[in-house]
Design a protein around this motif. Structure first.
Motif, short mmCIF file in Angstrom:
data_model
loop_
_atom_site.label_atom_id
_atom_site.label_comp_id
_atom_site.label_asym_id
_atom_site.label_seq_id
_atom_site.Cartn_x
_atom_site.Cartn_y
_atom_site.Cartn_z
N PRO A 43 -10.02 -27.88 8.05
CA PRO A 43 -10.70 -26.77 7.08
C PRO A 43 -11.49 -25.76 7.87
O PRO A 43 -11.99 -25.68 8.66
N ALA A 44 -10.84 -24.41 7.11
CA ALA A 44 -11.29 -22.88 7.98
C ALA A 44 -11.17 -21.94 6.97
O ALA A 44 -10.51 -21.99 6.12
N PHE A 45 -11.44 -20.49 7.00
CA PHE A 45 -11.59 -19.75 6.27
C PHE A 45 -11.89 -17.90 7.10
O PHE A 45 -12.32 -18.36 8.31
N PHE A 46 -11.35 -17.32 7.46
CA PHE A 46 -11.68 -16.13 7.92
C PHE A 46 -12.70 -15.48 6.66
O PHE A 46 -12.91 -15.35 5.80
N VAL A 47 -13.56 -14.48 7.85
CA VAL A 47 -14.72 -13.65 7.04
C VAL A 47 -14.33 -12.32 7.88
O VAL A 47 -14.82 -12.46 8.84
N HIS A 48 -14.57 -11.33 7.38
CA HIS A 48 -14.16 -10.02 7.71
C HIS A 48 -16.22 -10.01 8.32
O HIS A 48 -16.78 -10.23 7.99
N PRO A 49 -16.54 -9.79 9.91
CA PRO A 49 -17.25 -9.38 10.09
C PRO A 49 -18.35 -8.25 9.56
O PRO A 49 -19.54 -8.63 9.31
N GLY A 50 -17.30 -7.21 9.27
CA GLY A 50 -18.12 -5.90 8.49
C GLY A 50 -19.19 -6.57 6.95
O GLY A 50 -20.13 -6.39 7.15
N GLY A 84 -24.12 -9.22 3.39
CA GLY A 84 -24.20 -10.49 2.15
C GLY A 84 -23.23 -12.02 2.78
O GLY A 84 -23.19 -13.12 2.27
N ASP A 85 -21.76 -11.38 3.20
CA ASP A 85 -20.26 -13.03 3.21
C ASP A 85 -21.26 -13.78 4.41
O ASP A 85 -21.07 -14.49 4.40
N LEU A 86 -22.50 -12.81 5.12
CA LEU A 86 -22.47 -14.11 5.84
C LEU A 86 -23.39 -15.47 4.96
O LEU A 86 -23.42 -16.37 6.33
N GLY A 87 -23.91 -15.65 4.70
CA GLY A 87 -24.15 -16.74 3.44
C GLY A 87 -23.65 -17.86 2.78
O GLY A 87 -23.54 -18.77 2.79
N MET A 88 -21.80 -16.79 3.53
CA MET A 88 -21.12 -18.13 3.37
C MET A 88 -20.55 -18.96 4.75
O MET A 88 -20.05 -20.47 4.64
N GLN A 142 -23.66 -26.52 8.99
CA GLN A 142 -22.97 -27.37 9.44
C GLN A 142 -21.14 -27.25 10.14
O GLN A 142 -20.74 -27.93 10.13
N ASP A 143 -21.28 -25.47 10.36
CA ASP A 143 -20.10 -24.74 10.07
C ASP A 143 -19.38 -24.60 11.33
O ASP A 143 -20.74 -24.44 12.38
N VAL A 144 -18.78 -24.34 12.01
CA VAL A 144 -18.48 -23.85 13.10
C VAL A 144 -17.98 -22.60 13.32
O VAL A 144 -16.41 -22.26 12.86
N VAL A 145 -18.22 -21.37 14.51
CA VAL A 145 -17.41 -20.05 14.30
C VAL A 145 -16.76 -19.65 15.84
O VAL A 145 -17.19 -19.76 16.89
N ASN A 191 -11.48 -8.90 21.31
CA ASN A 191 -10.34 -8.61 23.74
C ASN A 191 -11.90 -8.26 23.67
O ASN A 191 -11.95 -8.69 25.37
N SER A 192 -12.58 -7.40 24.36
CA SER A 192 -14.14 -6.89 24.97
C SER A 192 -15.39 -8.02 25.17
O SER A 192 -15.38 -7.14 25.70
N GLY A 193 -15.24 -8.22 23.97
CA GLY A 193 -16.56 -9.42 23.74
C GLY A 193 -17.70 -8.53 23.51
O GLY A 193 -19.06 -8.85 23.68
N GLU A 194 -17.22 -6.92 23.04
CA GLU A 194 -18.69 -6.33 22.94
C GLU A 194 -18.21 -5.17 21.47
O GLU A 194 -19.21 -4.01 21.67
N THR A 195 -17.88 -5.79 20.29
CA THR A 195 -17.08 -5.13 19.50
C THR A 195 -18.92 -5.35 18.16
O THR A 195 -19.30 -6.20 18.61
N GLY A 196 -19.15 -3.99 18.40
CA GLY A 196 -20.26 -3.69 17.67
C GLY A 196 -20.98 -4.73 15.94
O GLY A 196 -21.70 -5.26 15.98
N GLU A 197 -19.73 -4.62 15.59
CA GLU A 197 -20.23 -5.71 14.15
C GLU A 197 -20.03 -7.18 14.30
O GLU A 197 -20.81 -8.04 13.83
N LEU A 198 -19.24 -8.19 15.32
CA LEU A 198 -19.83 -9.62 15.89
C LEU A 198 -21.40 -9.01 16.73
O LEU A 198 -21.71 -10.17 16.24
N LEU A 199 -21.02 -8.64 17.20
CA LEU A 199 -22.89 -8.23 18.17
C LEU A 199 -23.80 -7.58 16.88
O LEU A 199 -25.10 -8.65 16.95
N THR A 200 -23.52 -7.43 15.85
CA THR A 200 -24.37 -7.62 14.73
C THR A 200 -25.21 -8.89 14.61
O THR A 200 -25.59 -9.00 13.98
N ILE A 201 -23.73 -9.25 13.66
CA ILE A 201 -24.50 -10.86 12.87
C ILE A 201 -24.48 -11.96 14.31
O ILE A 201 -25.04 -13.23 13.63
N LEU A 202 -23.95 -11.64 15.72
CA LEU A 202 -25.08 -12.66 16.49
C LEU A 202 -26.42 -13.67 16.49
O LEU A 202 -25.82 -14.52 16.21
#
Length: 332
Positions: free
Chosen positions: A80-87, A92-96, A100-103, A108-119
């Motif tokens: 079971p999986a679903f996609f969450v847009h990091p932006g 608010g979508d971080l509440g999803m 118990q989940d795995v992210v 590609n760069s590993g430095e995407t700003g939107e991902l590092l914000t929610i890290l």
């Protein structure tokens, strides 16, 4: 706007060579990926297998498109999986996402700003993080519980800018995860069909004989004392190329088909005086309503027949179907 005249030979050849170069570059990148199916891959699989929640896939831009496809593949193959847009996640979508989940985060760069914000928030939740990047030294790779290296030597884009080989490799790594998990879970074709009821596989695996058979007045049937002429009229009216012959309790005692008719015509018989019970095939092959339509099709192929009568546990006639019904249902 160009007309439909063919390109000059040198232009056409250049286009073909450019396309072949793209294919070669991406094929080489995928081949190189085989050397990275290592302990990190095994740990990523273990995290997902132990997951009590869902796999939350996230990524920006082209990585997001690839991530969305990976999430869909995982979901349809038993993880079971679903996609969450990091932006959106930081609004608010971080509440999803739950502990118990795995992210699974793609960049590609590993430095995407939107991902590092929610890290930091993912880390605070305690949800295991699997990073899929092309840079093992990146922030995302260092902070992840597991890093899957999907780096490429070069992009297929001659400018080295448009994600091409890198997105292909990420997609292949996602497929490798999904299939490895599928096999480990013992996920079957029937399980796949349950999540694809609208597809051809779902129709083949989920449809039962009872779902497609003709019932009640649509069933071609005559009594044992009916004449051959009456049987032929019944066959013509019901249009299945056969008729059942039943006793007073509606139990099947024989069948008469187009094939039986051809064999009967070689004999000097009067169709008005001859009883159908004299020329029928006694008993005949039957199937239960609970049988999968795909199984019935296999039996039809083996027996070289074009239809079946359906009986209940007491051998009473309850339905009939032929190859055309299977075709209409999408089973064939």
């Amino acid at each position: 706007m160009r007309d439909n005249r063919p390109l000059p030979r040198e232009d056409a050849e250049k286009l073909r060579q450019l396309a072949l170069a793209v294919i070669e570059t991406e094929a080489d990148a995928v081949t190189a990926l085989a050397g990275r199916i290592d302990t990190a891959f095994e740990r990523a699989c273990t995290f997902i297998l132990d997951c009590r929640g869902r796999v939350v896939v996230t990524g920006m831009g082209k990585s997001g498109h690839i991530g969305s496809k990976i999430a869909a593949t995982l979901a349809s193959t038993g993880s079971p999986a679903f996609f969450v847009h990091p932006g959106e996640a930081s609004h608010g979508d971080l509440g999803m996402i739950t502990p118990q989940d795995v992210v699974l985060a793609l960049s590609n760069s590993g430095e995407t700003g939107e991902l590092l914000t929610i890290l930091p928030l993912i880390k605070r939740l305690g949800a295991p993080l699997i990073a899929m990047t092309g840079n093992p030294s990146s922030t995302l790779a260092r902070e992840a519980n597991v890093h899957l290296d999907v780096g490429v030597d070069k992009e297929a884009c001659p400018l080295g800018l448009a994600p091409t080989a890198s997105t292909t490799v990420a997609l292949v790594m996602g497929d490798a995860l999904a299939v490895a998990l599928l096999e480990t879970r013992g996920f079957t074709a029937e399980d796949f069909a349950l999540s694809h009821p609208g597809g051809s596989l779902g129709r083949r695996l989920l449809l039962h004989v009872g779902d497609i058979m003709h019932r009640d007045q649509a069933i071609p049937k005559v009594a044992a004392n009916a004449s051959l002429q009456q049987a032929l009229i019944e066959m013509s009216e019901k249009g299945l190329g056969m008729t059942a012959v039943v006793d007073a309790e509606q139990r099947l005692i024989g069948i008469f088909t187009d094939g039986d008719l051809r064999r009967t015509l070689n004999r000097p018989l009067n169709i008005r005086d001859t009883l159908v019970s004299e020329v029928m095939t006694p008993h005949g092959a039957t199937v239960p309503a609970e049988m999968l339509a795909a199984e019935a099709l296999q039996i039809m192929d083996e027996k070289k027949i074009n239809g079946f009568f359906v009986v209940d546990a007491a051998a009473r006639l309850i339905g009939a179907f032929n190859m055309h019904d299977l075709l209409r249902a999408g089973v064939v």
